[in-house]
Scaffold this active site. Structure first.
Site, short mmCIF file in Angstrom:
data_model
loop_
_atom_site.label_atom_id
_atom_site.label_comp_id
_atom_site.label_asym_id
_atom_site.label_seq_id
_atom_site.Cartn_x
_atom_site.Cartn_y
_atom_site.Cartn_z
CE LYS A 85 -3.80 0.59 -1.31
NZ LYS A 85 -4.49 0.00 -0.16
CB VAL B 286 -0.17 -5.76 4.26
CG1 VAL B 286 -1.41 -5.10 4.80
CG2 VAL B 286 -0.30 -6.09 2.78
CB SER C 221 -0.95 0.02 1.19
OG SER C 221 -2.06 -0.78 0.87
CE1 TYR D 168 -4.79 0.70 4.42
CE2 TYR D 168 -3.07 -0.22 5.80
CZ TYR D 168 -3.58 0.05 4.55
OH TYR D 168 -2.91 -0.34 3.45
CE1 TYR E 18 -4.81 -1.31 -4.44
CE2 TYR E 18 -5.35 -3.63 -4.43
CZ TYR E 18 -5.05 -2.48 -3.75
OH TYR E 18 -4.97 -2.49 -2.38
N1 GLU Z 1 -2.34 -5.33 -2.01
C1 GLU Z 1 -2.84 -5.29 -0.65
C2 GLU Z 1 -4.34 -5.47 -0.63
O1 GLU Z 1 -5.00 -4.92 -1.48
C3 GLU Z 1 -2.46 -3.97 -0.08
C4 GLU Z 1 -2.92 -3.80 1.33
C5 GLU Z 1 -1.97 -3.01 2.16
O2 GLU Z 1 -0.77 -2.94 1.94
O3 GLU Z 1 -2.47 -2.45 3.13
O4 GLU Z 1 -4.88 -6.13 0.18
#
Ligand code: GLU
Length: 311
Positions: free
Chosen positions: A69, A263, A66, A245, A193
């Site tokens: 992002k 993650v 993430s 988050y 994604y």
């Molecule tokens: N590719 C992971 C997902 O979509 C990213 C989540 C993350 O890093 O928080 O679940």
């Protein structure tokens, strides 16, 4: 010159954390990530003078997940500007990163670009007018430029592993599409994604890549503008309020600097005017944020007086 205090602090943090037994749990809902050795820890800090302090496994590539992002949002803003905010909000979610309930009662407008639903909309923007391959090429080229490093790559195994098990993300994407908030075919958005999340980088590369956010939107090596300083400030604000988050409030309380976690256990953190920082340790807490990574940033921000809320 890199301050001696910074180099010493970074080394001390790595030494202290290497002794830690409680490291959280490696993400296992993406099978390819489940096998990563939780004993690893890396830190890299790029300062305003172009110097780098590193310790631990700072040269080991990991899945940025993430953290990507932030870069995807930068590109999407470059493409469609502030009109993106008609499709994604700017509020902390207070929910899990992959929550679907909020999306229903907010009628398909994700709370922010850093939860999965919001990031899927961002991927949709990047994808528009392109094939997934070209869109991903753009993301990689951007990273090569901001990190001054052409070796950054997409780990195909991780992407395929997530593709095979990404049922929640598929549900989110279909749901967004049902609300008319995805313009491209769901499979293409998901493919873009997953591959963007599967970019592999080292702490060193990630700290280099984050410099434009730390230094007023400019690329320190060439002096050229990557984004306007206003845009850099706003991306930083989103990282501070939404980057962890539903652990974002606690992270601001403990660390006090804009940061985005993934993650894979990586965190990119930005100290405006002072430093771009990357930390990585694969063990996560209940919210999906790196345990040792967060601790390392807390120690660093305290010792250097780097909290944006005061020193
Ligand atoms: N590719 C992971 C997902 O979509 C990213 C989540 C993350 O890093 O928080 O679940």
């Amino acid at each position: 010159m890199m301050s001696e205090k910074l180099a010493e602090t970074v080394a001390e943090i790595a030494a202290t954390l290497s002794a830690r037994a409680d490291r959280g749990r490696v993400a296992d809902y993406i099978p390819e990530l489940a096998g990563v050795d939780p004993g690893q820890f890396g830190i890299a800090v790029a300062d305003a003078g172009g110097h780098m302090a590193t310790a631990g496994d700072a040269a080991t590539p990991f899945s940025i997940q993430s953290v990507s992002k932030v870069f995807a949002l930068t590109l999407a803003l470059g493409k469609i500007g502030d009109s993106i905010w008609h499709r994604v909000g700017r509020e902390p979610s207070g929910n899990a990163f992959n929550s679907i309930t909020q999306l229903e009662y907010e009628k398909g407008i994700p709370r922010n670009p850093f939860i999965n639903a919001g990031a899927l909309v961002v991927s949709d923007v990047i994808l528009s007018g392109h094939t997934p391959k070209v869109a991903l090429g753009e993301v990689l080229r951007f990273l090569h430029f901001v990190a001054d490093d052409e070796t950054i790559f997409i780990d195909d195994k991780v992407a395929r592993s997530e593709e095979a098990t990404g049922f929640r993300n598929a549900a989110l994407a279909n749901y967004l599409r049902a609300f008319g908030n995805l313009k491209n075919p769901v499979e293409m958005v998901l493919g873009t994604y997953f591959h963007q999340c599967a970019i592999a980088m080292t702490c060193r590369q990630l700290a280099m890549a984050g410099r434009y956010l730390a230094f007023g939107g400019r690329h320190p090596t060439s002096g050229g503008g990557v984004v306007s300083s206003d845009r850099a400030k706003r991306i930083n604000a989103l990282m501070l309020t939404c980057g962890h988050y539903d652990g974002s409030g606690d992270f601001a309380f403990r660390v006090g600097i804009p940061a985005k976690s993934g993650v894979g256990g990586g965190i990119l953190a930005v100290v405006p005017g002072k430093a771009s920082i990357a930390v990585w340790s694969p063990g996560l807490d209940a919210q999906g944020n790196s345990v040792l990574g967060s601790d390392a940033l807390e120690m660093l921000s305290r010792r250097m007086g780097w909290s944006v809320f005061g020193d």
